[in-house]
Motif scaffolding. Structure first.
Motif: not given
Length: 455
Positions: A326-355
């Protein structure tokens, strides 16, 4: 240049790039657009990135433009692509626009023509000329009262920059090169002329082409046939809300060309899996699988099948699934933290085209690299399944990243991004979903009676 102008030029450029076969993407380094002035770098960056990201591939900076003004370039690309409605339109839209549909053989497109427009002429059969080890193939010609488009290929030499069209009335017109592709000794080119070409108004006008020392022709043209919907173009079938139609044409030497079309919107790119999926099958009347042939021009038209026949049919095409972007331009904005080291759990739910899907975590890999873990909920029972998507910055500009794919599901698993070492946050737009639609679509067809094989 205004924002509106940039968006218009970007749309035309991307439509041309989008026609390159994704499984021949290595050849994109050889594609050249022939215009006068270097285009806006921001436009080129977004187009290049959009093309490769929609295919889940790493971006390469290899598309080259020659010189010409943006205004001239835009008008040329309007000519080449503006009249093509992504291979199809619904009957309702056609009725509203009061236009007629005509399939253009050799160009692999459905073109809309205003009812008031004069007659359109096409080349029904490819025309080939061989001289020694070199050859030229004229694969498609369409002449309307507004413009001319020609698709040709060759072995030996290079695509000419201009081609002269000579009509049966003796008029001469110079066609310019719009798009070319060369791999080894083989080359392809698309040519255009803006304006009306004077030809004899009869059922079988002829023309010749000349470039360098080559004279090709004469080639007989036919008046194009028109329909009100793509279903009238040939055998069609609908499954899970998607209609697929086929255009069947018997060529010389018992070869058949089949073009697949869908009624998807013009902002949707459909991959039928012709050259990429072992599940796609073409069988003869006895159920034996037919080996499809490669054609020197087929890289431009991934919806095309070529094969040899020895009977009128019936033949069967089975398409188990479609891969749709789908090249229609549908989009979802998301903001994610960047860890200094290691891993950060974000678990951000998103949806595109009902998926639905989830951005599970962000992990620091090294000083300038992070990995975003993706969970694309994959239910084997779902008719429609998300497989991939693109990411851009909040201004719609390209973002440098690579992808990792889950081998078992072929779905996106990780995004690997290059960042500034001091960066603390990622703000992105998730866009252009690619998803799978289950079928199957089964098309049974015989060779049309006017093309029937003699026994």
């Amino acid at each position: 240049m205004t924002i509106k102008d940039k968006e218009r030029d970007e749309e035309y450029f991307f439509e041309l790039i989008n026609r390159t076969h994704e499984f021949e993407i290595d050849k994109i380094a050889n594609i050249k657009f022939h215009k006068d002035e270097l285009p806006d770098k921001e436009i080129v960056s977004r187009i290049t990135d959009k093309t490769f990201r929609s295919l889940g591939l790493k971006r390469v900076n290899s598309i080259k433009f020659s010189k010409q003004s943006l205004i001239a370039r835009a008008s040329i690309l309007v000519l080449i692509m503006g009249s093509v409605l992504a291979l199809s339109l619904s009957p309702e839209v056609i009725a509203d626009l009061k236009k007629r549909l005509s399939f253009i053989p050799g160009l692999g497109i459905v073109q809309t023509v205003e009812q008031a427009e004069q007659q359109v002429y096409i080349l029904e059969q490819p025309f080939e000329k061989k001289v020694g080890k070199s050859s030229q193939l004229i694969n498609g010609i369409v002449i309307s009262n507004k413009d001319v488009q020609i698709s040709m290929a060759g072995i030996g030499g290079k695509p000419p920059k201009t081609v002269s069209l000579i009509t049966d009335s003796g008029n001469n017109y110079s066609l310019q090169l719009a798009l070319s592709n060369q791999t080894g000794e083989s080359w392809q080119g698309s040519y255009y002329y803006i304006g009306q070409v004077k030809i004899k108004d009869d059922d079988d006008p002829s023309l010749m082409l000349r470039y360098d020392n080559n004279l090709i022709g004469p080639m007989m043209l036919k008046k194009a046939n028109f329909t009100e919907s793509i279903e009238e173009l040939g055998p069609s079938t609908t499954k899970n809300g998607v209609l697929i139609a086929s255009v069947i044409k018997l060529l010389e030497n018992h070869r058949v060309r089949v073009n697949l079309l869908s009624d998807s919107p013009d902002t949707v790119k459909v991959n039928y899996g012709i050259n990429s999926s072992s599940k796609f099958r073409l069988t003869d009347p006895q159920g034996n699988e037919i080996v499809m042939q490669n054609d020197s021009i087929s890289d431009f038209y991934p919806n095309e099948i070529l094969f040899e026949v020895n009977t009128n049919g019936p033949y069967t095409i089975n398409i188990p699934e479609l891969l749709v972007t789908d090249l229609s331009g549908i989009k979802q904005k998301v903001s994610l933290p960047v860890p200094v080291e290691g891993r950060i759990i974000t678990e951000i739910p998103l949806m595109l085209e009902g998926l639905p899907f989830e951005l599970v975590s962000v992990e620091r890999k090294d000083n300038s690299t992070v990995s975003i873990e993706i969970d694309i909920y994959d239910n084997v029972e779902n008719i429609k399944k998300l497989r991939n998507f693109n990411i851009v910055d909040i201004n719609g500009n390209a973002v440098s990243y690579q992808t990792e794919i889950d081998e078992s599901t072929l779905a996106l698993k990780n995004l690997i991004l290059t960042i500034d070492p001091s960066q603390e946050k990622l703000v992105l737009n998730v866009t252009e979903p690619t998803y799978l639609i289950k079928g199957p679509w089964t098309l049974k067809f015989n060779i049309p009676q006017d093309n029937a094989l003699s026994h």
